[in-house]
Write an enzyme that holds these catalytic residues in place. Structure first.
Site, PDB file in Angstrom:
ATOM      1  CD  GLU A 287      -6.294 -14.245  -2.896  1.00  0.00           C
ATOM      2  OE1 GLU A 287      -5.352 -15.232  -2.467  1.00  0.00           O
ATOM      3  OE2 GLU A 287      -5.539 -13.612  -3.701  1.00  0.00           O
ATOM      4  CG  HIS A 308     -15.606  11.346  12.770  1.00  0.00           C
ATOM      5  ND1 HIS A 308     -16.341  11.985  13.712  1.00  0.00           N
ATOM      6  CD2 HIS A 308     -15.319  10.092  13.948  1.00  0.00           C
ATOM      7  CE1 HIS A 308     -16.177  11.951  14.825  1.00  0.00           C
ATOM      8  NE2 HIS A 308     -15.632  10.583  15.054  1.00  0.00           N
ATOM      9  CE  LYS A 422      -1.684 -13.028 -10.976  1.00  0.00           C
ATOM     10  NZ  LYS A 422      -1.294 -14.124 -10.319  1.00  0.00           N
TER      11      LYS A 422
HETATM   12  O1  PA5 Z   1      -2.888 -15.908  -1.605  1.00  0.00           O
HETATM   13  C1  PA5 Z   1      -2.329 -16.204  -2.690  1.00  0.00           C
HETATM   14  O2  PA5 Z   1      -2.041 -17.286  -3.280  1.00  0.00           O
HETATM   15  C2  PA5 Z   1      -1.941 -15.054  -3.652  1.00  0.00           C
HETATM   16  O3  PA5 Z   1      -2.244 -13.836  -2.813  1.00  0.00           O
HETATM   17  C3  PA5 Z   1      -0.497 -14.822  -3.639  1.00  0.00           C
HETATM   18  O4  PA5 Z   1       0.105 -14.762  -2.345  1.00  0.00           O
HETATM   19  C4  PA5 Z   1       0.001 -13.347  -4.363  1.00  0.00           C
HETATM   20  O5  PA5 Z   1      -0.661 -13.413  -5.594  1.00  0.00           O
HETATM   21  C5  PA5 Z   1       1.250 -13.444  -4.766  1.00  0.00           C
HETATM   22  O6  PA5 Z   1       1.959 -14.711  -5.231  1.00  0.00           O
HETATM   23  P1  PA5 Z   1       3.314 -15.016  -5.418  1.00  0.00           P
HETATM   24  O7  PA5 Z   1       3.824 -15.390  -3.990  1.00  0.00           O
HETATM   25  O8  PA5 Z   1       3.452 -16.292  -6.332  1.00  0.00           O
HETATM   26  O9  PA5 Z   1       4.261 -13.877  -6.056  1.00  0.00           O
END
Ligand code: PA5
Length: 445
Positions: A287, A308, A422
């Protein structure tokens, strides 16, 4: 102190080139410290370990104690950064069969809100049917569909099984201070809450209540975890010389490998307890760096299991990979290979040896084979799987990620690409407010 060895990358990239990053790394460190780089409103993780107070830890421990005393099972509901850090630490430190044991020192921890599988959620609700369970609902935005959907089911089930008043004692919300549906519900119901600081993004939040509360409920020492992270905050600080700074060296080496065509980094362990550390790491780096059509693809394998399956590809597939191995120096238990008089399996050459010695030779043999096969190799040695050492490791990866993202030239602290699926999902589900998108997407089907 994080022990990082980059020697086995030098047949593929030059030491001079790696050390040539010194000035760039210094600039990246400065951008982090002064908050002058991209994403500078999300730097709350940088000095988090050293700023966590005793009072905060005591509050977390007291809440953990309430859950421990009142629950056989605690469901941690969250996804991505709101789940992976807790799971990484809990699974690393837990007995591999803890959940099957009759006598338990802490509630069984199970996870929800990280998928939308009907079977998973059905089977979870079935499992919880005769259990005294509590819920830690974790969502920074408070609106993430996966987590909100799971929490709706869990809240209802908890209230039905325990009564509304009793349920309030065993549901905890970790969310934004003011906004989001999780906050609204928690305030209305009067749940105990913890705040996720505005300036800490999900994937950097393991040392906030997001990670610390579930880890404490699982029975682990969060003071030691934070102490380990604080030690690495110092050891990887902006004032530590490049050559002595493991976060700087790791960030520089992986960027130099990337420039030389090594587009995939595989995080390797030889201990299955570390599986979720890899999952957490993949989110952290994926990310943070995968944007602007750039970024190393973070992958992971559990060896020797995956030798394996993926071993063939790693040994002889496209030479676009490098490996970073997390090696555990000292295991927690002792088990020796027994002698067998008949020796039908031919294993008496191992008799009397520790199982870990066999594993270590598999590790060494693999490293040599993969380097011979054209795979650069970095190695991080953890003395033992303890809270302190895991705290060190987590912060090391966070700090290196911040530096590495800046070396790559991206904003390491946003994740705009996560929204695309989303938007489509909401359009397909006819979510109010998505009318135009719904029409457009229907026309494409
Ligand atoms: O790193 C991030 O920002 C995302 O992976 C969020 O943690 C994830 O989408 C969950 O979001 P939230 O905590 O708003 O539910």
């Amino acid at each position: 102190m994080i022990n990082l060895n980059i020697e086995k990358t030098f047949g593929f990239i030059s030491k001079e080139k790696v050390f040539g990053y010194e000035a760039e790394v210094k600039a990246a460190q400065e951008m982090l410290e002064k908050g002058t780089g991209k994403g500078n409103d999300f730097l709350g993780w940088l000095h988090l370990p050293s700023s966590i107070t005793k009072e905060h830890l005591a509050d977390l421990k007291a809440t953990a104690q309430t859950l421990k005393e009142n629950c056989e099972v605690v469901v941690v509901a969250g996804i991505g950064g709101s789940y992976l850090g807790a799971r990484a630490v809990i699974e690393t430190l837990s007995n591999s069969f803890a959940w099957l044991q009759d006598k338990k020192d802490a509630p069984v921890i199970v996870y929800a809100g990280h998928n939308i599988s009907e079977d998973y959620l059905y089977e979870l609700t079935e499992y919880l049917k005769d259990k005294k369970f509590g819920v830690i609902n974790i969502s920074k935005s408070g609106t993430t569909t996966e987590t909100a959907l799971a929490f709706r089911l869990l809240k209802k089930q908890c209230e039905t099984q325990r009564g509304k008043e009793e349920a309030k004692k065993v549901i905890v919300a970790i969310t934004d201070a003011k906004k989001g549906a999780a906050r609204v519900t928690a305030d209305k119901e009067g749940y105990k809450t913890f705040v996720i600081p505005d300036n800490v993004g999900g994937r950097f939040s393991v040392l906030t209540p997001v990670g610390l509360l579930p880890i404490a409920v699982a029975g682990f020492d969060i003071e030691q975890l934070v102490a380990g992270a604080a030690a690495t905050e110092k050891a990887c600080g902006a004032d530590v010389p490049f050559a002595e700074n493991p976060a700087a060296l790791y960030a520089a080496t992986r960027n130099e490998l990337y420039k030389n065509g090594k587009k995939i980094e595989i995080l390797v362990n030889f201990c299955p307890k570390l599986h979720y550390v890899s999952e957490w790491w993949k989110q952290l780096y994926g990310e943070s760096e995968g944007k602007d059509n750039k970024g190393i693809f973070p992958a992971s394998v559990d060896f020797s299991t995956d030798l394996h399956s993926m071993g063939q590809w790693i040994q002889e597939g496209e030479r676009s990979i490098f490996e970073t191995v997390i090696s555990v120096e000292k295991v927690n238990h002792e088990l020796k290979v027994p002698t067998d008089e008949e020796n039908l399996d031919g294993l008496n050459f191992l008799a009397g040896k520790r199982v870990d010695e066999v594993n270590k030779m598999a590790e060494l043999g693999t490293q040599l084979a993969h380097v011979d096969g054209g795979v650069p190799n970095m190695r991080i040695v953890l003395p033992q799987l303890t809270e302190y050492n895991i705290g060190e490791l987590l912060y090391f990866f966070e700090k290196a990620c911040g530096i590495s993202g800046y070396l790559l030239g991206v904003n390491p602290f946003n994740q705009p690409g996560v929204e695309a699926y989303k938007k489509n999902m909401f359009a397909l589900l006819n979510k109010p407010g998505y009318e135009e998108e719904s029409k457009a997407i229907q026309a494409r089907l």
